[in-house]
Scaffold this motif. Structure first.
Motif, short mmCIF file in Angstrom:
data_model
loop_
_atom_site.label_atom_id
_atom_site.label_comp_id
_atom_site.label_asym_id
_atom_site.label_seq_id
_atom_site.Cartn_x
_atom_site.Cartn_y
_atom_site.Cartn_z
N SER A 24 65.53 88.38 33.17
CA SER A 24 64.75 88.47 31.46
C SER A 24 63.11 89.18 31.50
O SER A 24 62.78 89.89 31.55
CB SER A 24 63.84 87.24 30.95
OG SER A 24 66.07 87.30 30.14
N LEU A 62 67.44 85.14 24.00
CA LEU A 62 67.87 87.22 23.75
C LEU A 62 67.08 87.23 22.58
O LEU A 62 67.74 88.56 22.31
CB LEU A 62 69.30 86.70 23.83
CG LEU A 62 70.29 87.89 24.60
CD1 LEU A 62 69.62 87.93 25.72
CD2 LEU A 62 71.23 87.21 24.39
N LEU A 66 65.73 91.43 23.76
CA LEU A 66 66.34 92.14 23.13
C LEU A 66 66.98 92.08 21.48
O LEU A 66 68.48 91.52 20.92
CB LEU A 66 67.45 92.38 24.64
CG LEU A 66 67.09 92.17 25.33
CD1 LEU A 66 69.15 92.56 26.33
CD2 LEU A 66 67.44 93.94 25.52
N TRP A 69 70.70 92.85 20.44
CA TRP A 69 72.16 92.47 21.86
C TRP A 69 73.00 92.43 21.52
O TRP A 69 74.10 92.59 21.53
CB TRP A 69 71.59 91.11 22.12
CG TRP A 69 71.45 89.92 21.83
CD1 TRP A 69 70.52 89.30 21.08
CD2 TRP A 69 72.90 89.24 21.21
NE1 TRP A 69 71.15 88.42 20.24
CE2 TRP A 69 72.35 88.19 20.38
CE3 TRP A 69 74.06 89.60 21.94
CZ2 TRP A 69 72.92 87.13 19.71
CZ3 TRP A 69 74.99 88.07 21.13
CH2 TRP A 69 74.73 87.25 19.67
N MET A 72 75.18 95.49 21.48
CA MET A 72 74.91 95.68 22.64
C MET A 72 76.13 95.95 24.15
O MET A 72 76.13 95.43 24.82
CB MET A 72 73.89 96.15 23.95
CG MET A 72 72.42 95.88 23.01
SD MET A 72 70.67 95.69 23.14
CE MET A 72 70.82 95.91 25.38
N ALA A 74 77.48 92.82 24.28
CA ALA A 74 76.90 91.77 24.94
C ALA A 74 78.41 90.50 24.62
O ALA A 74 79.22 90.76 24.08
CB ALA A 74 76.09 90.82 24.36
N TRP A 121 75.52 91.50 32.88
CA TRP A 121 75.35 92.35 31.96
C TRP A 121 74.00 92.80 31.16
O TRP A 121 73.56 93.72 31.26
CB TRP A 121 76.04 91.41 30.13
CG TRP A 121 76.06 93.06 28.79
CD1 TRP A 121 76.21 93.94 28.79
CD2 TRP A 121 74.62 92.26 27.93
NE1 TRP A 121 75.60 94.04 27.59
CE2 TRP A 121 74.25 93.00 27.37
CE3 TRP A 121 74.19 90.76 27.55
CZ2 TRP A 121 73.41 93.20 26.01
CZ3 TRP A 121 72.67 90.63 27.25
CH2 TRP A 121 72.66 91.05 26.24
N MET A 122 73.69 91.58 31.31
CA MET A 122 71.28 91.40 31.45
C MET A 122 71.56 92.48 32.63
O MET A 122 70.67 93.36 33.05
CB MET A 122 71.16 90.26 31.77
CG MET A 122 71.25 89.49 30.40
SD MET A 122 70.33 88.28 30.28
CE MET A 122 68.59 88.38 30.27
N VAL A 125 71.89 95.88 31.57
CA VAL A 125 70.49 96.41 31.24
C VAL A 125 69.20 96.88 31.86
O VAL A 125 68.99 97.69 31.45
CB VAL A 125 69.82 95.58 30.22
CG1 VAL A 125 69.32 96.14 28.83
CG2 VAL A 125 71.58 95.13 28.92
#
Length: 548
Positions: A24, A62, A66, A69, A72, A74, A121-122, A125
């Protein structure tokens, strides 16, 4: 002794740990300035390999980081549909109704997730924004200039297993330097522990408290599966021996997460947390759910449980503690990932403001203020008395008194002020002679399993040619002190069978099977003599969790 020469790489911000807090922070830094140079160093073989969490995710963190999200792709697709609380006895259970629960205990709007997959996944990103992420890069030490943290050493290999000195194939690793260093190592991180001690960040705060969380993933009969169901239990089998409880979460593909938490302030050194977990699965309610299914993964990790009172000062010159490194878990909610994300976002914003203003290496006071007065502080202050009530007066008092206090906190009031925690979990361990040994049933190989069999389902591996990363400050203590005084509890509190006492009497010796270590840090926390120092192994060793 000749100093080791290392290559150096410079960044604006160096982040240790690719968990929800570190990622993050990396994402937010790049959102604020795409040209900001950011690196994330992860000790696991890949992002997510060392991530283990329940997990029911509160998406508030989150949402702040984002907001889009949901569009996206996720891996956050299973909303909670049902919330159940039970008090267990040996042969039955009583359901605790939802209506007296404070609103903050509701899981409406939350999601059952694999945090390992969320972090993967993060990471995608973050990389899409230009963040550099290096897995398999254990950070072995901090780099200082004067009293300021300016970087870390990562990627060191080839120390001799016996002497710990550089061997013939030694690789010194690199110094990765930053204007600020963020430590998001998770619970009881080795570098975080050094920073807390060096700068006395815990001075004036309560000792941190911990739990040991163990988790299995099961595939069960589709007819017994209820997508989105969340179940929590308390009571049996722990009873008065220890605090703790369980969780059972129904996720996709007819799978359930089955987890068990034991608070590490228990007194009886004969307690065997792993076997309490295995015994729990034989409760009729749980056994019926799992019957005919199969266990496909296992893991364990420590959980920070001290809450508001135990959060240390989170900043020192050039460095900040994020997420579980600072202990931001909301214990009664069994949630910390949202606070980890919010802490990463706040640290990034504070560092961005400092660097933009031409500063570097100072204390990020704005980060500390945001954590304590913002959403994280509000979340943790509401529940600050639940854990100390449980520790001092037991489960029933915690349920009743803590429940009343949480209700009062919804309107800014409290029945108790701020209760303090007592001694550390290590100091809470009692003498073996004052406690009765506990007779645990032998695992049946269907619902319950021996430790070494289960450790194989954590896919743990370490290079055997490296020094043991579990370091005894005094090698004589386990046999000379811990064995006669405490029946050497390392044999039992470790959920991976790392520690053994082999032989008896004058022939007894202490063996460390570091290859089994799942990096839970329980030994560093619970050893009554505080003789075990958990350090990072070289390379990407440790568990390789698929979707914990």
């Amino acid at each position: 002794m000749t100093s080791i020469q290392r290559e150096k790489m410079d960044y604006d911000v160096v982040i240790v740990g690719a968990g929800p807090a570190g990622l993050s922070a990396a994402i937010r830094l790049k959102q604020l300035d795409p040209d900001r140079s950011v690196v994330v160093l992860e000790k696991g073989s890949e992002v997510g390999a060392h991530i283990l969490s329940g997990a029911v995710l509160d998406p508030s963190g989150l949402d702040a980081l984002l907001p889009d999200w949901r569009s996206m792709d996720a891996p956050i697709t299973t909303p909670v549909t049902e919330d159940n609380f039970y008090m267990l006895g040996p042969a039955g259970q009583i359901r605790i109704p939802n209506w007296p629960m404070p609103p903050l205990m509701s899981n409406h709007g939350n999601y059952i997730v694999s945090m390992a997959n969320v972090c993967r996944w993060m990471a995608g990103v973050a990389e899409g924004l230009g963040v550099e992420i290096f897995p398999g890069m254990s950070c072995s030490e901090l780099v200082y200039e004067g009293d300021t943290v300016v970087g870390v050493v990562a990627g060191e290999f080839g120390r001799d297993p016996e002497t710990r000195e550089p061997g013939p194939s030694y690789e010194p690793g690199m110094e990765l330097r930053g204007k600020y260093v963020f430590l998001s190592e998770g619970v009881r991180g080795s570098l975080s522990k050094q920073v807390i001690e060096k700068y006395q960040l815990s001075k004036g705060h309560c000792p941190q408290k911990y739990g040991l969380g163990m988790k299995e993933i099961w595939e069960i009969d589709p007819e017994k599966h209820h997508l989105g169901r969340v179940t929590h239990t308390m009571g049996w089998p722990l009873g008065k021996n220890a605090g703790g409880g369980s969780f059972i979460y129904h996720l996709e593909n007819n799978q359930v997460y089955v987890g068990f938490v034991v608070h590490l302030n228990y007194e009886n050194p004969h307690l065997y947390p792993y076997m309490e977990f295995q015994r729990f699965k034989h409760h009729p309610m749980v056994a019926e759910l799992l019957k005919g299914g199969k266990r496909i993964a296992y893991g364990a990790r420590a959980i920070s449980e001290g809450g508001w009172q135990s959060i240390p000062k989170m900043v020192a010159p050039g460095v900040a503690l994020l997420g579980c490194s600072a202990g931001l878990v909301n214990v009664p909610r069994i949630k910390g990932n949202h606070n980890a994300m919010l802490s990463g976002k706040a640290a990034a914003e504070a560092a961005h403001a400092a660097i933009t203003a031409g500063r570097q290496g100072d204390e990020l006071a704005g980060y500390e203020t945001e954590v304590r007065t913002g959403a994280i502080g509000r979340d943790l202050k509401k529940v600050r008395n639940v854990k100390p009530l449980w520790s001092k007066y037991g489960l029933v008092a915690s349920l009743m008194g803590g429940g009343v206090d949480m209700w009062l906190n919804t309107v800014g009031l409290t029945a108790f002020g701020t209760l303090r925690h007592g001694k550390s979990d290590a100091a809470a361990t009692g003498l073996a002679k004052n406690h009765k040994p506990i007779d645990y049933p032998k695992p049946d190989g269907k619902l319950s399993f021996d430790r070494l069999t289960n450790v194989a389902f954590s896919f743990t591996n370490h290079d055997e040619g490296q020094p043991a990363h579990l370091v005894l400050k005094d090698p004589s203590v386990p046999i000379a002190i811990n064995l006669p005084k405490y029946a050497e509890p390392a044999q039992r509190y470790c959920p991976a069978g790392v520690y053994e006492v082999i032989g008896e009497g004058d022939d007894a010796r202490f063996q460390i099977n570091f290859q089994n270590c799942v990096h839970c840090k329980t030994c560093d926390i619970k050893d009554p003599s505080q003789n075990i120092n958990w350090t990072t192994p070289m390379g990407g060793g440790g568990p390789n969790y698929p979707n914990m």
